[in-house]
Each structure stands twice: as C-alpha cells, then as structure tokens.
Design a protein around this motif. Structure first.
Motif, PDB file in Angstrom:
ATOM      1  N   ASP A 114       0.839  -1.189   0.000  1.00 12.70           N
ATOM      2  CA  ASP A 114       0.000   0.000   0.000  1.00 12.70           C
ATOM      3  C   ASP A 114       0.880   1.248   0.000  1.00 12.70           C
ATOM      4  OD1 ASP A 114      -2.445  -1.310  -0.024  1.00 12.70           O
ATOM      5  OD2 ASP A 114      -2.492  -1.514   2.150  1.00 12.70           O
ATOM      6  N   TRP A 115       0.252   2.389  -0.214  1.00 15.82           N
ATOM      7  CA  TRP A 115       0.948   3.676  -0.219  1.00 15.82           C
ATOM      8  C   TRP A 115       0.236   4.644   0.711  1.00 15.82           C
ATOM      9  CZ3 TRP A 115       5.210   4.843  -3.441  1.00 15.82           C
ATOM     10  CH2 TRP A 115       5.540   3.844  -4.357  1.00 15.82           C
ATOM     11  N   LEU A 116       0.996   5.482   1.380  1.00 12.20           N
ATOM     12  CA  LEU A 116       0.440   6.627   2.092  1.00 12.20           C
ATOM     13  C   LEU A 116       0.833   7.870   1.305  1.00 12.20           C
ATOM     14  CD1 LEU A 116       1.030   5.747   5.837  1.00 12.20           C
ATOM     15  CD2 LEU A 116      -1.177   6.191   4.742  1.00 12.20           C
ATOM     16  N   LEU A 117      -0.180   8.665   0.918  1.00 14.26           N
ATOM     17  CA  LEU A 117       0.043   9.777   0.014  1.00 14.26           C
ATOM     18  C   LEU A 117      -0.635  11.038   0.518  1.00 14.26           C
ATOM     19  CD1 LEU A 117      -1.207   8.011  -3.255  1.00 14.26           C
ATOM     20  CD2 LEU A 117       1.147   8.046  -2.458  1.00 14.26           C
ATOM     21  N   ALA A 118      -0.149  12.165   0.027  1.00 14.46           N
ATOM     22  CA  ALA A 118      -0.922  13.391   0.139  1.00 14.46           C
ATOM     23  C   ALA A 118      -2.206  13.184  -0.655  1.00 14.46           C
ATOM     24  CB  ALA A 118      -0.137  14.568  -0.415  1.00 14.46           C
ATOM     25  N   ALA A 119      -3.323  13.658  -0.120  1.00 10.11           N
ATOM     26  CA  ALA A 119      -4.620  13.400  -0.749  1.00 10.11           C
ATOM     27  C   ALA A 119      -4.665  13.893  -2.195  1.00 10.11           C
ATOM     28  CB  ALA A 119      -5.731  14.065   0.064  1.00 10.11           C
ATOM     29  N   ALA A 120      -3.903  14.940  -2.519  1.00  5.74           N
ATOM     30  CA  ALA A 120      -3.949  15.528  -3.857  1.00  5.74           C
ATOM     31  C   ALA A 120      -3.496  14.561  -4.942  1.00  5.74           C
ATOM     32  CB  ALA A 120      -3.079  16.789  -3.901  1.00  5.74           C
ATOM     33  N   VAL A 121      -2.692  13.553  -4.593  1.00  7.34           N
ATOM     34  CA  VAL A 121      -2.169  12.646  -5.615  1.00  7.34           C
ATOM     35  C   VAL A 121      -2.726  11.229  -5.487  1.00  7.34           C
ATOM     36  CG1 VAL A 121      -0.066  13.884  -6.189  1.00  7.34           C
ATOM     37  CG2 VAL A 121      -0.080  12.386  -4.210  1.00  7.34           C
ATOM     38  N   HIS A 122      -3.803  11.079  -4.742  1.00  8.81           N
ATOM     39  CA  HIS A 122      -4.445   9.761  -4.676  1.00  8.81           C
ATOM     40  C   HIS A 122      -5.285   9.559  -5.935  1.00  8.81           C
ATOM     41  CE1 HIS A 122      -6.862   6.359  -3.517  1.00  8.81           C
ATOM     42  NE2 HIS A 122      -7.963   7.092  -3.556  1.00  8.81           N
ATOM     43  N   ALA A 123      -4.751   8.825  -6.888  1.00  8.40           N
ATOM     44  CA  ALA A 123      -5.462   8.558  -8.141  1.00  8.40           C
ATOM     45  C   ALA A 123      -4.946   7.244  -8.728  1.00  8.40           C
ATOM     46  CB  ALA A 123      -5.265   9.705  -9.132  1.00  8.40           C
ATOM     47  N   PRO A 124      -5.252   6.106  -8.090  1.00 10.16           N
ATOM     48  CA  PRO A 124      -4.744   4.819  -8.590  1.00 10.16           C
ATOM     49  C   PRO A 124      -5.278   4.504  -9.979  1.00 10.16           C
ATOM     50  CG  PRO A 124      -6.421   4.495  -6.897  1.00 10.16           C
ATOM     51  CD  PRO A 124      -6.126   5.953  -6.914  1.00 10.16           C
ATOM     52  N   VAL A 125      -4.447   3.846 -10.783  1.00 13.65           N
ATOM     53  CA  VAL A 125      -4.810   3.512 -12.163  1.00 13.65           C
ATOM     54  C   VAL A 125      -4.439   2.069 -12.460  1.00 13.65           C
ATOM     55  CG1 VAL A 125      -4.542   5.877 -13.008  1.00 13.65           C
ATOM     56  CG2 VAL A 125      -2.575   4.346 -12.994  1.00 13.65           C
ATOM     57  N   GLN A 126      -5.014   1.535 -13.512  1.00 13.49           N
ATOM     58  CA  GLN A 126      -4.721   0.167 -13.934  1.00 13.49           C
ATOM     59  C   GLN A 126      -3.917   0.109 -15.230  1.00 13.49           C
ATOM     60  OE1 GLN A 126      -8.988  -1.500 -12.723  1.00 13.49           O
ATOM     61  NE2 GLN A 126      -7.606  -3.176 -13.241  1.00 13.49           N
ATOM     62  N   ARG A 127      -3.682   1.263 -15.836  1.00 14.52           N
ATOM     63  CA  ARG A 127      -2.863   1.336 -17.055  1.00 14.52           C
ATOM     64  C   ARG A 127      -1.758   2.360 -16.841  1.00 14.52           C
ATOM     65  NH1 ARG A 127      -5.143  -0.720 -21.897  1.00 14.52           N
ATOM     66  NH2 ARG A 127      -7.153  -1.718 -21.547  1.00 14.52           N
ATOM     67  N   ILE A 128      -0.513   1.956 -17.093  1.00 14.61           N
ATOM     68  CA  ILE A 128       0.629   2.822 -16.842  1.00 14.61           C
ATOM     69  C   ILE A 128       1.543   2.783 -18.060  1.00 14.61           C
ATOM     70  CG2 ILE A 128       2.533   3.352 -15.281  1.00 14.61           C
ATOM     71  CD1 ILE A 128       1.183   1.529 -13.212  1.00 14.61           C
ATOM     72  N   ASP A 129       1.857   3.952 -18.615  1.00 17.24           N
ATOM     73  CA  ASP A 129       2.826   4.035 -19.711  1.00 17.24           C
ATOM     74  C   ASP A 129       4.230   4.005 -19.123  1.00 17.24           C
ATOM     75  OD1 ASP A 129       0.927   4.178 -21.707  1.00 17.24           O
ATOM     76  OD2 ASP A 129       0.765   6.355 -21.580  1.00 17.24           O
ATOM     77  N   VAL A 130       5.097   3.182 -19.702  1.00 16.85           N
ATOM     78  CA  VAL A 130       6.423   2.953 -19.113  1.00 16.85           C
ATOM     79  C   VAL A 130       7.481   2.833 -20.205  1.00 16.85           C
ATOM     80  CG1 VAL A 130       5.429   1.731 -17.136  1.00 16.85           C
ATOM     81  CG2 VAL A 130       6.179   0.423 -19.134  1.00 16.85           C
ATOM     82  N   ARG A 131       8.743   2.963 -19.764  1.00 13.81           N
ATOM     83  CA  ARG A 131       9.888   2.547 -20.570  1.00 13.81           C
ATOM     84  C   ARG A 131      10.397   1.261 -19.949  1.00 13.81           C
ATOM     85  NH1 ARG A 131      14.568   4.951 -19.163  1.00 13.81           N
ATOM     86  NH2 ARG A 131      13.575   6.999 -19.172  1.00 13.81           N
ATOM     87  N   VAL A 132      10.325   0.162 -20.677  1.00 14.71           N
ATOM     88  CA  VAL A 132      10.687  -1.139 -20.131  1.00 14.71           C
ATOM     89  C   VAL A 132      12.055  -1.563 -20.667  1.00 14.71           C
ATOM     90  CG1 VAL A 132       9.527  -2.462 -21.955  1.00 14.71           C
ATOM     91  CG2 VAL A 132       9.856  -3.492 -19.709  1.00 14.71           C
ATOM     92  N   GLN A 133      12.847  -2.163 -19.793  1.00 12.93           N
ATOM     93  CA  GLN A 133      14.190  -2.657 -20.139  1.00 12.93           C
ATOM     94  C   GLN A 133      14.231  -4.137 -19.791  1.00 12.93           C
ATOM     95  OE1 GLN A 133      17.295  -0.832 -21.058  1.00 12.93           O
ATOM     96  NE2 GLN A 133      17.985  -2.935 -21.392  1.00 12.93           N
ATOM     97  N   THR A 134      14.533  -4.971 -20.772  1.00 13.79           N
ATOM     98  CA  THR A 134      14.618  -6.403 -20.489  1.00 13.79           C
ATOM     99  C   THR A 134      15.988  -6.737 -19.915  1.00 13.79           C
ATOM    100  OG1 THR A 134      15.279  -6.813 -22.758  1.00 13.79           O
ATOM    101  CG2 THR A 134      12.941  -7.056 -22.242  1.00 13.79           C
ATOM    102  N   TRP A 135      16.019  -7.746 -19.074  1.00 17.08           N
ATOM    103  CA  TRP A 135      17.270  -8.208 -18.471  1.00 17.08           C
ATOM    104  C   TRP A 135      18.127  -8.830 -19.559  1.00 17.08           C
ATOM    105  CZ3 TRP A 135      17.914 -12.999 -14.827  1.00 17.08           C
ATOM    106  CH2 TRP A 135      19.203 -12.992 -14.266  1.00 17.08           C
ATOM    107  N   ARG A 136      19.397  -8.465 -19.570  1.00 16.03           N
ATOM    108  CA  ARG A 136      20.287  -8.944 -20.632  1.00 16.03           C
ATOM    109  C   ARG A 136      20.446 -10.457 -20.605  1.00 16.03           C
ATOM    110  NH1 ARG A 136      23.329  -6.210 -17.069  1.00 16.03           N
ATOM    111  NH2 ARG A 136      23.259  -4.353 -18.368  1.00 16.03           N
ATOM    112  N   GLN A 137      20.202 -11.086 -19.431  1.00 18.52           N
ATOM    113  CA  GLN A 137      20.338 -12.529 -19.343  1.00 18.52           C
ATOM    114  C   GLN A 137      18.980 -13.247 -19.370  1.00 18.52           C
ATOM    115  OE1 GLN A 137      23.114 -14.087 -16.442  1.00 18.52           O
ATOM    116  NE2 GLN A 137      24.302 -12.189 -16.425  1.00 18.52           N
ATOM    117  N   ALA A 138      17.949 -12.521 -19.759  1.00 20.02           N
ATOM    118  CA  ALA A 138      16.631 -13.158 -19.884  1.00 20.02           C
ATOM    119  C   ALA A 138      16.711 -14.278 -20.913  1.00 20.02           C
ATOM    120  CB  ALA A 138      15.586 -12.130 -20.296  1.00 20.02           C
TER     121      ALA A 138
END
Length: 631
Positions: free
Chosen positions: A256-280
């Motif tokens: 869980d997270w404890l946040l300032a109320a102004a930034v409480h906005a949980p989401v189910q979709r997140i845009d990211v930059r993903v890096q795969t493990w070199r030994q995957a």
C-alpha cells in the motif's frame, strides 16, 4: 542514506549488517531458528557523520525473492555481498540484475568470509565480480574483503560508507508526500503503525494522508525515524508513522501507499519505458503476463508493447502495463517485472505516466505522447507534450503524473509560453505559438467565408467554429473569438461574425421587404408573429414570405427559431440573456424549461422552440432534463 544489502543466501548479509550497526535484522522466530533471513529487516547506525545510515537487509533465498524486491524499492546505495569461498552464485546475479534495472548506481561489494580463502582465491572472485559488474551501473563499485571472525576489512568498509553518505547530495524535497508501506502493525497504547521509505515530499505530525489504493483517510499522530521521535520526515528517510482515523490494521499492508490526498489517483494502465534483463532467456513479447513490483507492491498484469512485437534481452522499448488492480504510479518510479510464475526476472523499467484518462488514443498517438513525456525535466516534458498534442493537454493530468505540488505547478507554468483555458473542472494548456497561429487563422477563415457568401453578414460562432474544429477544441475557439472581438479583428453584427471591412449588399427589393418585416417582429417583443401572421399583415402569400425568410435567414438577417418563426437577432440575444440570468442564479449553473417559461412569459410551446434553438446555436447545452450555458 538508505543502504540495501543484496546477494545469495548464506553469504553473510545479516551478519555483515549486525557488525556495521550492532542490530540483528532477523526478527522472526523462524529466522532465528533456521539461521536464514525470510523477510526484509531494518537497522541503522551513525557511521561518524552525525546522521544515521539506514540499512535494509533482504533475504537471499530465491523462495523469498518477492520480499527482497519489497526491500530495495527506494535505496540510495547497494551493498552487494559475495562469499569468498562460494564466489558468484545464482542469486548474486539476479539481485544485481534487480539493482541495475532499478537504476541503483552507487554501491560497494563486501567479499565476506575472506578468512576462508587465500589471496589467490580472493583475487579470482574479485575478478569475477568485476566482470559481473562491468555492464551495470555499479561497474565502479569497490570490493572490500571482510571477515566476521577477526573483523578484517570492516573498518575500511565502514569508512567508505561514511564517505558515501557525506558525499551524497540531499534528496530534493519537492513533490507531494509518498511513502511505500512495507510493514504495518499495532502497538499497545499507540495503535496502528506503518513503516516504509519516503519517496517524495515531506510529512509532519498532524498531517492528513490518504491510504492508496483503498482511498481511506488517516491522520499522522506521531513520527519516528531510526527509533527517534521527530516532528517531520522527508524524502530519502525510512520512517514509522503512527496513524489515527477510520483505518485499522486489517486495512493496510505491504504494497500500500500513504500519500498526500492531492495525488491519490490509482490507475490500472501505466505508460512505461521497459528494459529487459540482458540474461533473460527469451524476448519480451506483446501482452506477456507478468508480476509487477513497484514500491513494496506486487501486482499481476500484462505488458502491451507500444513499438514492435517483441523486446530482445538487453533491449528497451516503450510499453503500457495493464494491471489486474489499480495502484498509484508517477513519473520516475522504478519497477521490476518477473515472470507470471514469479520464478525469474524478466526486466524492469521506469514509469512515464498513468495512462488512464478521458481520451482513448491510438497506439501511434500513445507512443508519441510517451516519447514526449520521457524527459527528466518537467518543463521539457510539458513543452514536448504540447508540441506532440497541439490541440492542448489537460494540465491537471500532467501535474498529477509528475507529482507536482500546486506551487511547483504554478512556478512551472509561469516560466513557459503557455496559454491556459478552463475546461469543466480542470485546466487546458495550449502552446503559446500554436495559440498565436490560431488567432491568425481566424480572420483568414472568415475571409474565406465572405468570399463564398458575399451577400451574407457572416457565420455564427458555431458555424465558424465548425470550420476550424480540426484545429482547436471548442473552448479554445470560443476564447480565440472573444479575443478577436475585443481586439477589433472581428465584429459582432446581429449575433453573427464578420470582418470589419465586410459590407454585405442585399438587392433593393430584399432590403425593402426586410425593412417592412423588422418593425412587425420588433413590435411582437419576445413573442413575435409567426410567418402566417406576418404574411397577413404585409398582404403577401404565406409561401412566398416563408421562402424569403428562409433565404434571408441563411444570410444572417433573421434567425430561424422554428420552421414558421423568425426572430430578430436582438430578440434572440435578449432571450439568451434571460437563460444566462437563470443559470447564474442557480447553485449548480442549471435551469429547467419551466423556470425559463416563467421568466420569459412566452408560453410552453414557444419556450421549447426557443430553448432548442439556443441549443442548436451553441448558446445552451441540454443534459438530463436541464440546461446550462455552453459558453
């Protein structure tokens, strides 16, 4: 400074931290019994700088990898532990991968059990470690052979940690408060206590916070940092918060997270930059099911690639994480991805922005947006985003994604060439250069209209906006038209728009008949005569007068309120002003047709016709049986 240990099971991480701090981080009875760390443990020590260094001890066994990941979510310094007799082992490699994927670039290596190895063996293991670290952010980490038996090397390691703490820049205290919860428990006489790392902002005794994603509120009764009672905790610290409010032990836990109320906005979709493990052992494919570790949370979901169909080991790409349950995420948050079975590390990466919002974007548009937002400096990211989305962006969404306080957001915008517009309950931001281009386009569009309709006064606001709808949003066009009218670039004529130099010319017969009609309509006040009544008063055939009114109406000299009713623009303006009065007098800015009928006194049927015309003209907006002003 927060230091996290890492390394294979039974390589002496817990013993090493006990020697550095005097604290045994194994607190569970099962850990004492088995002599093996199962959960993360915590310790601290003043190494000579007057401020304690926090230590996080993580379990090394692969069965407890999720606990290890919860412990290294917010660390400043990595202490990689390798036993001299065993050398590099599987969890050594995996733990190092996690640290590298999380972006940890400061650390040291403790070569433990050095008393069990000769100089040649120590040199060989050190060479193996150097090769292992070479492609990572910890490539420059020094190696310290140490022994728990005779204390060899401990003073040198302690001195190095103290120098690292002294040379570390203080973490910026910007942003709203966020704490990643890794433990929660109750204490007799105190109540609920949660512990975790403060990732941003600050918290003080008496502050109100939000438990996310649950959305429960709590108040901070007391704060402890390294067992000392304090009035405030800031980013870069580990702290314990004693909470009060409608929140119990069963409501909060690791992840869980404890946040300032102004930034409480949980989401189910997140845009990211993903890096795969070199030994995957395989490429990361589109829609691969994964276990996400962000902060202290573990969450299942899928990886939706925004470019290509696969990411090869060691490569990076933009993607969207689609989660099974919502969680709060912000720009710069680091994460780890493990396989669906949670048996191996796949990769990691960094959050760019929450992907949820009112608009649905194509894959190409989403990719352009993510690329624009992928900049450490908020101003650069906002400028790039405005260039990528020239029609404007919802500023509150950007502020939320970057975890900016209200003051930080105001300061950011004040130093940029940005135009702001109110959009419902939020604010729309538009690039200043694009706004100037739009202002230049307005008179051009009106000149084009005049060329096509030389005998017409000009278009209505709605018609002009329709011609420019691909170039700006309605609220922006409305603001541009208001600006152009104020500056005299455009002229309002009979509720229509024209260029100052445009003089529509009616034929003499049309001017004469219109001059006879206008006094009759004006005499009718808010209820002017219908076409049949006008025809009788003028001694004309109804159909001939109706054809004339339709033609003159298209040119803008009369307003077609209903098929058999034509009003003067001044009458429609008066009726619109009454609607505005009702909206302003209402608590919510809305009014009903019955209220409008009573205010105007024009009767039920005509009330409906007038209101529907005001809707079509873009003056009012109908929804749920009530109306509000659209401007």
């Amino acid at each position: 400074m927060i230091v996290a240990s890492a390394g294979h099971v039974d390589h002496g991480k817990t013993t090493l931290i006990r020697l550095l701090t005097g604290i045994d981080t194994d607190r569970l009875p099962e850990e004492k019994q088995r002599g093996m760390s199962i959960d993360i443990g915590f310790a601290h020590a003043d190494l000579g700088n007057g401020q304690p260094v926090g230590f996080v001890d993580v379990p090394g066994h692969e069965r407890f990898a999720r606990n290890m990941l919860a412990g290294v979510a917010a660390v400043d310094f990595a202490l990689l532990v390798v036993a001299a007799d065993d050398g590099v082992m599987p969890q050594t490699v995996e733990h190092l991968a996690v640290l590298d994927l999380l972006g940890v670039a400061h650390g040291a290596v403790a070569l433990t059990k050095a008393d069990r190895a000769d100089a040649a063996r120590i040199a060989a293991v050190a060479a193996d470690i150097a090769a292992l670290l070479a492609p990572t952010g910890l490539r420059d980490a020094p190696v310290f052979p140490v022994s728990a038996i005779d204390g060899m090397g401990m003073e040198a390691l302690r001195t190095h940690l103290a120098l690292a703490q002294r040379g570390r820049a203080e973490r910026a205290q910007n942003g709203n408060f966020r704490l990643a919860v890794d433990r929660s428990f109750t204490l007799s006489g105190a109540g609920l206590v949660v512990t975790g790392a403060v990732l941003s902002g600050s918290v003080a005794v008496g502050d109100s916070l939000m438990l996310s994603p649950a959305g429960l509120s709590a108040r901070v009764r007391a704060i402890r940092v390294h067992d000392d009672a304090v009035m405030q905790a800031v980013a870069g610290m580990r702290c314990a918060l004693n909470l009060a409010g409608d929140i119990g032990r069963e409501d909060v836990g690791r992840g869980d997270w404890l946040l300032a109320a102004a930034v409480h906005a949980p989401v189910q979709r997140i845009d990211v930059r993903v890096q795969t493990w070199r030994q995957a052992d395989a490429p990361l494919l589109h829609w691969t099911p994964v276990q996400l570790h962000l902060g202290a949370a573990e969450q299942s979901g899928h990886v939706a690639l925004l470019e290509g169909k696969a990411v090869a080991p060691g490569e990076a790409a933009y993607a969207q994480l689609v989660l099974d349950r919502p969680l709060p995420a912000f720009y710069g948050d680091r994460f780890i991805l493990r396989s669906q079975s949670a048996r191996r590390v796949i990769g990691g990466g960094m959050v760019i922005a929450p992907a949820e919002g009112g608009q649905r974007l194509s894959r190409a548009a989403r990719l352009a947006r993510v690329r624009a937002l992928d900049a450490p400096d908020a101003g650069q990211a906002l400028s790039a985003l405005l260039r990528a989305e020239p029609l404007g962006i919802a500023l509150p969404d950007f502020v939320q994604a970057r975890n900016l306080t209200a003051d930080e957001a105001a300061q950011l915008v004040s130093g940029m060439d940005i135009i702001l517009f109110q959009q419902g309950d939020g604010t729309l931001a538009l690039d200043g250069g694009y706004w100037q281009a739009l202002l230049s386009r307005l008179p051009q569009a009106l000149a084009e209209w005049h060329a096509l309709h030389p005998d017409a006064i000009g278009p209505s606001d709605a018609l002009l906006m329709q011609r420019l709808r691909a170039q700006a949003r309605p609220e922006v066009l409305q603001a541009a038209i208001r600006w152009a009218l104020e500056q005299g670039v455009l002229v309002r004529d009979r509720r229509l728009l024209r260029l100052p130099g445009h003089s529509p010319q009616l034929q003499a017969a049309d001017r004469e008949l219109l001059a006879r009609i206008e006094p009759l309509l004006r005499a009718g006040g808010l209820r002017p005569p219908i076409v049949g009544e006008l025809a009788a008063a003028l001694g004309m055939e109804r159909d001939a007068l109706l054809a004339f009114c339709e033609r003159i109406g298209r040119l803008g000299y009369l307003e077609p309120v209903a098929p058999n009713r034509y009003f003067l623009s001044e009458t429609v303006a008066a009726l619109a002003a009454m609607a505005d009065e009702l909206a302003r007098a209402s608590d919510n800015g809305e009014f009903e047709a019955a209220q409008y009928r009573n205010r105007t006194g024009i009767g039920r049927n005509l009330t409906i016709e007038v209101l529907e015309y005001l809707d079509r003209a873009g003056v009012t907006r109908y929804a749920g049986g009530r109306r509000r002003m659209a401007g």
